[in-house]
Design a protein around this motif. Sequence first.
Motif, PDB file in Angstrom:
ATOM      1  N   GLU A 197       0.832  -1.211   0.000  1.00 54.91           N
ATOM      2  CA  GLU A 197       0.000   0.000   0.000  1.00 54.91           C
ATOM      3  C   GLU A 197       0.865   1.259   0.000  1.00 54.91           C
ATOM      4  O   GLU A 197       0.585   2.220  -0.714  1.00 54.91           O
ATOM      5  N   ARG A 198       1.928   1.252   0.798  1.00 57.52           N
ATOM      6  CA  ARG A 198       2.822   2.409   0.851  1.00 57.52           C
ATOM      7  C   ARG A 198       3.486   2.632  -0.509  1.00 57.52           C
ATOM      8  O   ARG A 198       3.589   3.748  -0.985  1.00 57.52           O
ATOM      9  N   LEU A 199       3.934   1.555  -1.139  1.00 55.09           N
ATOM     10  CA  LEU A 199       4.529   1.672  -2.468  1.00 55.09           C
ATOM     11  C   LEU A 199       3.516   2.212  -3.477  1.00 55.09           C
ATOM     12  O   LEU A 199       3.872   2.983  -4.369  1.00 55.09           O
ATOM     13  N   GLY A 200       2.262   1.830  -3.332  1.00 55.68           N
ATOM     14  CA  GLY A 200       1.217   2.359  -4.208  1.00 55.68           C
ATOM     15  C   GLY A 200       1.080   3.860  -4.068  1.00 55.68           C
ATOM     16  O   GLY A 200       0.959   4.588  -5.064  1.00 55.68           O
ATOM     17  N   THR A 201       1.128   4.331  -2.838  1.00 56.26           N
ATOM     18  CA  THR A 201       1.061   5.771  -2.587  1.00 56.26           C
ATOM     19  C   THR A 201       2.282   6.472  -3.170  1.00 56.26           C
ATOM     20  O   THR A 201       2.154   7.474  -3.896  1.00 56.26           O
ATOM     21  N   TRP A 202       3.461   5.952  -2.888  1.00 54.92           N
ATOM     22  CA  TRP A 202       4.688   6.575  -3.383  1.00 54.92           C
ATOM     23  C   TRP A 202       4.766   6.564  -4.902  1.00 54.92           C
ATOM     24  O   TRP A 202       5.088   7.570  -5.516  1.00 54.92           O
ATOM     25  N   MET A 203       4.490   5.414  -5.499  1.00 56.31           N
ATOM     26  CA  MET A 203       4.607   5.314  -6.956  1.00 56.31           C
ATOM     27  C   MET A 203       3.503   6.101  -7.655  1.00 56.31           C
ATOM     28  O   MET A 203       3.721   6.656  -8.730  1.00 56.31           O
ATOM     29  N   GLY A 204       2.336   6.164  -7.042  1.00 54.58           N
ATOM     30  CA  GLY A 204       1.255   6.963  -7.615  1.00 54.58           C
ATOM     31  C   GLY A 204       1.602   8.437  -7.664  1.00 54.58           C
ATOM     32  O   GLY A 204       1.207   9.157  -8.591  1.00 54.58           O
ATOM     33  N   LYS A 205       2.358   8.911  -6.687  1.00 51.45           N
ATOM     34  CA  LYS A 205       2.797  10.309  -6.665  1.00 51.45           C
ATOM     35  C   LYS A 205       3.989  10.555  -7.586  1.00 51.45           C
ATOM     36  O   LYS A 205       4.256  11.694  -7.957  1.00 51.45           O
ATOM     37  N   THR A 206       4.707   9.494  -7.943  1.00 54.21           N
ATOM     38  CA  THR A 206       5.905   9.630  -8.775  1.00 54.21           C
ATOM     39  C   THR A 206       5.558   9.932 -10.227  1.00 54.21           C
ATOM     40  O   THR A 206       6.257  10.681 -10.889  1.00 54.21           O
ATOM     41  N   GLY A 207       4.495   9.343 -10.707  1.00 46.73           N
ATOM     42  CA  GLY A 207       4.093   9.615 -12.089  1.00 46.73           C
ATOM     43  C   GLY A 207       4.013   8.359 -12.920  1.00 46.73           C
ATOM     44  O   GLY A 207       3.551   7.324 -12.466  1.00 46.73           O
ATOM     45  N   SER A 208       4.518   8.450 -14.130  1.00 47.23           N
ATOM     46  CA  SER A 208       4.387   7.378 -15.108  1.00 47.23           C
ATOM     47  C   SER A 208       5.242   6.165 -14.732  1.00 47.23           C
ATOM     48  O   SER A 208       6.145   6.239 -13.894  1.00 47.23           O
ATOM     49  N   ALA A 209       4.955   5.060 -15.415  1.00 47.91           N
ATOM     50  CA  ALA A 209       5.755   3.848 -15.216  1.00 47.91           C
ATOM     51  C   ALA A 209       7.213   4.128 -15.565  1.00 47.91           C
ATOM     52  O   ALA A 209       8.123   3.649 -14.885  1.00 47.91           O
ATOM     53  N   GLY A 210       7.447   4.925 -16.597  1.00 45.21           N
ATOM     54  CA  GLY A 210       8.811   5.275 -16.984  1.00 45.21           C
ATOM     55  C   GLY A 210       9.553   6.002 -15.878  1.00 45.21           C
ATOM     56  O   GLY A 210      10.727   5.736 -15.621  1.00 45.21           O
ATOM     57  N   ALA A 211       8.862   6.932 -15.208  1.00 43.23           N
ATOM     58  CA  ALA A 211       9.480   7.673 -14.098  1.00 43.23           C
ATOM     59  C   ALA A 211       9.785   6.748 -12.926  1.00 43.23           C
ATOM     60  O   ALA A 211      10.821   6.884 -12.259  1.00 43.23           O
ATOM     61  N   ILE A 212       8.914   5.794 -12.691  1.00 35.95           N
ATOM     62  CA  ILE A 212       9.121   4.840 -11.597  1.00 35.95           C
ATOM     63  C   ILE A 212      10.322   3.952 -11.894  1.00 35.95           C
ATOM     64  O   ILE A 212      11.209   3.777 -11.057  1.00 35.95           O
ATOM     65  N   PHE A 213      10.379   3.409 -13.093  1.00 35.10           N
ATOM     66  CA  PHE A 213      11.510   2.552 -13.464  1.00 35.10           C
ATOM     67  C   PHE A 213      12.810   3.354 -13.431  1.00 35.10           C
ATOM     68  O   PHE A 213      13.840   2.851 -12.988  1.00 35.10           O
ATOM     69  N   SER A 214      12.759   4.586 -13.884  1.00 32.68           N
ATOM     70  CA  SER A 214      13.945   5.449 -13.870  1.00 32.68           C
ATOM     71  C   SER A 214      14.432   5.690 -12.440  1.00 32.68           C
ATOM     72  O   SER A 214      15.641   5.700 -12.175  1.00 32.68           O
ATOM     73  N   ALA A 215      13.514   5.876 -11.500  1.00 33.45           N
ATOM     74  CA  ALA A 215      13.877   6.094 -10.102  1.00 33.45           C
ATOM     75  C   ALA A 215      14.674   4.912  -9.546  1.00 33.45           C
ATOM     76  O   ALA A 215      15.549   5.082  -8.708  1.00 33.45           O
ATOM     77  N   PHE A 216      14.348   3.717 -10.023  1.00 32.19           N
ATOM     78  CA  PHE A 216      15.054   2.522  -9.570  1.00 32.19           C
ATOM     79  C   PHE A 216      16.315   2.238 -10.380  1.00 32.19           C
ATOM     80  O   PHE A 216      17.018   1.268 -10.136  1.00 32.19           O
ATOM     81  N   GLY A 217      16.568   3.071 -11.375  1.00 34.71           N
ATOM     82  CA  GLY A 217      17.745   2.880 -12.209  1.00 34.71           C
ATOM     83  C   GLY A 217      17.561   1.852 -13.295  1.00 34.71           C
ATOM     84  O   GLY A 217      18.527   1.367 -13.876  1.00 34.71           O
TER      85      GLY A 217
END
Length: 161
Positions: free
Chosen positions: A138-158
Motif C-alpha cells: 500500500e505504501r509503495l502504491g502511494t509513493w509510486m502513484g505520486k511519482t508519475g508514469s511507469a517510466g518515471a518509476i523505473f527510472s527512479a530505480f535505475g
Amino acid sequence: MNLAYDLFAETNPAFGTFCLVGFFRNYETVSGNYPDLSVAYIALPLALSDDLKTSFAETAATTGLLSWLNRYPDVRLDLYTRLDTSKDTVSAAIRFGLGVRALSLSADGSIRIEANAPSKSPVAKLPDAPKRAIKRAERLGTWMGKTGSAGAIFSAFGVTP
C-alpha cells in the motif's frame, strides 16, 4: 496455541493478488490514474521482501519514493536478481486476480480494480509478517502513484530500457 508462519504462503497467488489490490488501490487514489501493469513487477517483490522492513518502518506515506530510495540506496542493490526471481510469483498473482475478476487489464496496459477485489478489513486479522507485506504494498502504491508514469518509476530505480 502457537501459530506457525508459512514463509511460502506469501508466494501464494491469492496473497499476491491481495497485496497488488492494496498497491493498485493506493496508486489510483493518489494519482487519479490506473497504474501500468509493469509497475507490479517492481512493487510486489519489494512489498514481499521482509529484509526491507526497517526501511519502511522508518518512513511514512508522505516520504515519497525518491526520498526513500535516497535514504536507502541498498534497495537498488541486486534489484535485477530480486525482480528476476520473483517474476513468476508476480505473474501468478496477476493471473489469479484476473481470473477471479478482482482485477482487469485494459488495452493500454493499465490495470484496474474490479468489484470482486478483496476489501481491506481482513488485514487486521493476519499475522504480523503478512500484514507488513500488505502495508508495504500500500505504501509503495502511494509513493509510486505520486511519482508519475511507469517510466518515471523505473527510472527512479535505475532501470533503463
